[in-house]
Scaffold this motif. Structure first.
Motif, mmCIF file in Angstrom:
data_model
loop_
_atom_site.group_PDB
_atom_site.id
_atom_site.type_symbol
_atom_site.label_atom_id
_atom_site.label_comp_id
_atom_site.label_asym_id
_atom_site.label_seq_id
_atom_site.Cartn_x
_atom_site.Cartn_y
_atom_site.Cartn_z
ATOM 1 N N TYR A 22 0.827 -1.206 0.000
ATOM 2 C CA TYR A 22 0.000 0.000 0.000
ATOM 3 C C TYR A 22 0.863 1.259 0.000
ATOM 4 O O TYR A 22 1.889 1.308 0.658
ATOM 5 N N PRO A 23 0.429 2.295 -0.711
ATOM 6 C CA PRO A 23 1.191 3.551 -0.663
ATOM 7 C C PRO A 23 1.107 4.161 0.733
ATOM 8 O O PRO A 23 0.107 3.989 1.429
ATOM 9 N N TYR A 24 2.165 4.870 1.116
ATOM 10 C CA TYR A 24 2.206 5.517 2.433
ATOM 11 C C TYR A 24 1.191 6.644 2.468
ATOM 12 O O TYR A 24 1.188 7.517 1.602
ATOM 13 N N ARG A 25 0.326 6.601 3.461
ATOM 14 C CA ARG A 25 -0.723 7.630 3.561
ATOM 15 C C ARG A 25 -0.605 8.337 4.902
ATOM 16 O O ARG A 25 -0.826 7.729 5.945
ATOM 17 N N LEU A 26 -0.277 9.610 4.857
ATOM 18 C CA LEU A 26 -0.140 10.398 6.081
ATOM 19 C C LEU A 26 -1.486 11.047 6.360
ATOM 20 O O LEU A 26 -1.876 12.007 5.700
ATOM 21 N N ARG A 27 -2.216 10.514 7.329
ATOM 22 C CA ARG A 27 -3.577 10.990 7.583
ATOM 23 C C ARG A 27 -3.723 11.542 9.002
ATOM 24 O O ARG A 27 -4.775 11.433 9.632
ATOM 25 N N LEU A 28 -2.615 12.107 9.487
ATOM 26 C CA LEU A 28 -2.620 12.722 10.816
ATOM 27 C C LEU A 28 -3.341 14.073 10.783
ATOM 28 O O LEU A 28 -3.448 14.686 9.711
ATOM 29 N N PRO A 29 -3.742 14.562 11.954
ATOM 30 C CA PRO A 29 -4.175 15.968 12.009
ATOM 31 C C PRO A 29 -2.956 16.892 12.051
ATOM 32 O O PRO A 29 -2.821 17.748 12.921
ATOM 33 N N GLY A 30 -2.046 16.690 11.171
ATOM 34 C CA GLY A 30 -0.821 17.466 11.021
ATOM 35 C C GLY A 30 0.347 16.807 11.732
ATOM 36 O O GLY A 30 0.149 16.300 12.826
ATOM 37 N N PRO A 31 1.529 16.813 11.101
ATOM 38 C CA PRO A 31 1.775 17.285 9.739
ATOM 39 C C PRO A 31 0.976 16.462 8.728
ATOM 40 O O PRO A 31 0.666 15.304 8.989
ATOM 41 N N ILE A 32 0.681 17.103 7.597
ATOM 42 C CA ILE A 32 -0.132 16.429 6.589
ATOM 43 C C ILE A 32 0.694 16.208 5.321
ATOM 44 O O ILE A 32 1.792 16.751 5.172
ATOM 45 N N SER A 33 0.116 15.427 4.450
ATOM 46 C CA SER A 33 0.770 15.153 3.169
ATOM 47 C C SER A 33 0.776 16.442 2.322
ATOM 48 O O SER A 33 -0.218 17.158 2.271
ATOM 49 N N ILE A 34 1.898 16.694 1.684
ATOM 50 C CA ILE A 34 2.057 17.976 0.967
ATOM 51 C C ILE A 34 1.677 17.798 -0.508
ATOM 52 O O ILE A 34 2.253 16.944 -1.182
ATOM 53 N N PRO A 35 0.756 18.603 -1.028
ATOM 54 C CA PRO A 35 0.450 18.522 -2.464
ATOM 55 C C PRO A 35 1.723 18.701 -3.301
ATOM 56 O O PRO A 35 2.607 19.487 -2.941
ATOM 57 N N GLU A 36 1.753 17.989 -4.406
ATOM 58 C CA GLU A 36 2.985 17.926 -5.199
ATOM 59 C C GLU A 36 3.483 19.311 -5.641
ATOM 60 O O GLU A 36 4.669 19.600 -5.587
ATOM 61 N N ARG A 37 2.577 20.192 -6.041
ATOM 62 C CA ARG A 37 3.045 21.510 -6.542
ATOM 63 C C ARG A 37 3.724 22.296 -5.417
ATOM 64 O O ARG A 37 4.633 23.086 -5.662
ATOM 65 N N ILE A 38 3.279 22.062 -4.186
ATOM 66 C CA ILE A 38 3.889 22.763 -3.048
ATOM 67 C C ILE A 38 5.238 22.119 -2.717
ATOM 68 O O ILE A 38 6.232 22.806 -2.474
ATOM 69 N N ARG A 39 5.246 20.789 -2.762
ATOM 70 C CA ARG A 39 6.504 20.079 -2.484
ATOM 71 C C ARG A 39 7.592 20.503 -3.483
ATOM 72 O O ARG A 39 8.733 20.741 -3.119
ATOM 73 N N GLN A 40 7.187 20.630 -4.734
ATOM 74 C CA GLN A 40 8.135 21.060 -5.777
ATOM 75 C C GLN A 40 8.622 22.484 -5.506
ATOM 76 O O GLN A 40 9.780 22.806 -5.725
ATOM 77 N N ALA A 41 7.711 23.316 -5.044
ATOM 78 C CA ALA A 41 8.094 24.712 -4.768
ATOM 79 C C ALA A 41 9.172 24.761 -3.689
ATOM 80 O O ALA A 41 10.096 25.590 -3.761
ATOM 81 N N THR A 42 9.083 23.873 -2.702
ATOM 82 C CA THR A 42 10.078 23.906 -1.621
ATOM 83 C C THR A 42 11.462 23.463 -2.116
ATOM 84 O O THR A 42 12.444 23.632 -1.404
#
Ligand code: PLP
Length: 386
Positions: free
Chosen positions: A9-29
């Protein structure tokens, strides 16, 4: 997407933070680092200031700190308090307790109005308490991530209309996922962090400062402060600079996140959070995990579900992770074992919460819990989404 060696299964970060970062934001960093004091950085900081103010609901300056949420909670207090001054803390969960503890550590005399966990502070009780002393600050948590209860900030703010008391609010897990009208609700300082509904990696803190708060912050008789000194930050914010080296990469991320939020539209973002959290909560209830706390003040950025005996939260969290590579939270406080918490903040979709409920059903069944009917969690969520 990462997978653990043992899980398909793909890793799914479903915490109430930190959360999974949308790809366009991850790329920006990952953009190349620029001069943190050069003209390009000022353009970035100017855009962030312009785009982030509507999320706070303020025209006041929003200060940036290289700090986690707790760091800016401390910043909000160290800048307005002097040892021995009185603080009124409205605590209804782990983070309200932490806010009060920081004030105590700074030498304040702290009165606490403790509400039952899961319930929001009662404005009538607060009104009565305000008559008993002259408080420098009233502190509370907007969205208590440990219980899923939302404070009625507008009602509390009204109580402070003709008082010197400053209204300080931790919206670390609320801002950008739910409505916040700092100016209208008379909040003096709102603090938040990057890793929740702002959809960025952890490490950035923000604090917005009203004119009323600024007058107190500028005084020289406050607690000793250096890195978190808001006087330094206020002196640079209008020039779109930061007092110390700013976390450039995280700010690129925030810039992109704010663009994404405004492209979708703030009302639409808030409505999506509400719709998905309602559906996830309905699904949990159908699976036999009742919503924790008062439904009237239920959060839209985190779903907190009670775990009925003889089940315990720990094995559910462990099974979700070890079998489905899905990371949800239990509790690190007196609710330990009794609740599971799942984030509904950020750029998540219906597919995320339906997957959560599917895996939750399979995990509960594997742990011996009898769900009322196969697929009932997913079905209840779909009914709620319609
Ligand atoms: N306040 C609330 C409501 C939170 O949810 C959190 C983190 O979960 C914090 C404060 C503390 O933030 P940090 O862990 O970034 O210091």
């Amino acid at each position: 997407m990462t997978t653990s060696p043992s899980s398909p299964y793909p890793y799914r970060l479903r915490l109430p933070g930190p959360i999974s970062i949308p790809e366009r934001i991850r790329q920006a960093t990952a953009r190349p680092i620029i001069n943190h004091r050069g003209p390009e950085m000022r353009v970035v900081l100017e855009e962030i200031q312009r785009l982030i103010q509507p999320l706070f609901g303020t025209k006041a300056p929003v200060l940036t700190f290289g700090a986690s949420g707790t760091g800016v909670m401390e910043a909000s207090l160290v800048n307005v308090l002097a040892p021995g001054e009185k603080v009124l803390a409205l605590a209804h969960g782990q983070f309200g307790d932490r806010y009060a503890q920081i004030a105590r550590e700074l030498g304040a005399e702290v009165d606490v109005i403790e509400s039952e966990w899961g319930w929001a502070p009662d404005p009538a009780v607060v009104a009565a308490k305000l008559e008993t002393a002259n408080y420098r600050a009233l502190i509370t948590v907007h969205n208590e991530s440990s219980t899923g209860a939302v404070t009625d900030l507008a009602a509390i703010g009204r109580l402070l209309r003709d008082r010197d008391t400053l209204f300080l609010v931790d919206s670390v897990s609320g801002l950008a996922g739910m409505e916040l009208r700092q100016d209208e609700w008379r909040v003096d300082i709102v603090v938040t962090g990057s890793q929740k509904a702002l959809m960025c990696p952890p490490g950035l803190g923000f604090a917005s400062v009203s004119e009323k708060a600024r007058k107190v912050i500028e005084r020289d008789d406050r607690c000793p402060r250096f890195y978190l000194d808001m006087r330094k930050a206020l002196a640079t914010v209008d020039k779109h600079e930061t007092a110390f080296t700013c976390p450039v990469s995280l700010l690129f991320g925030i810039q992109e996140s704010l663009r994404a939020i405004h492209e979708e539209g703030l009302p639409q973002v808030f409505a999506r959070h509400k719709r998905l959290s309602d559906a996830l909560r309905a699904g949990c209830v159908a699976l036999g995990l009742p919503a924790f706390g008062d439904p009237a003040s239920a959060s839209q950025t985190v779903v907190v579900a009670s775990v009925p005996e003889p089940l315990s939260a720990g094995p559910i969290v462990k099974h979700m992770y070890e079998t489905y590579n899905t990371v949800i939270a239990g509790a690190r406080n007196k609710l330990n074992g009794r609740v599971v918490r799942i984030g509904t903040m950020g750029q998540i979709s219906e597919a995320e919460i339906l997957t959560d409920l599917h895996y939750l059903e399979l995990s509960l069944t594997a742990l011996g819990h009898k769900v009322p009917a196969p697929g009932c969690g997913v079905a209840a969520a779909i009914a709620s989404l319609r």
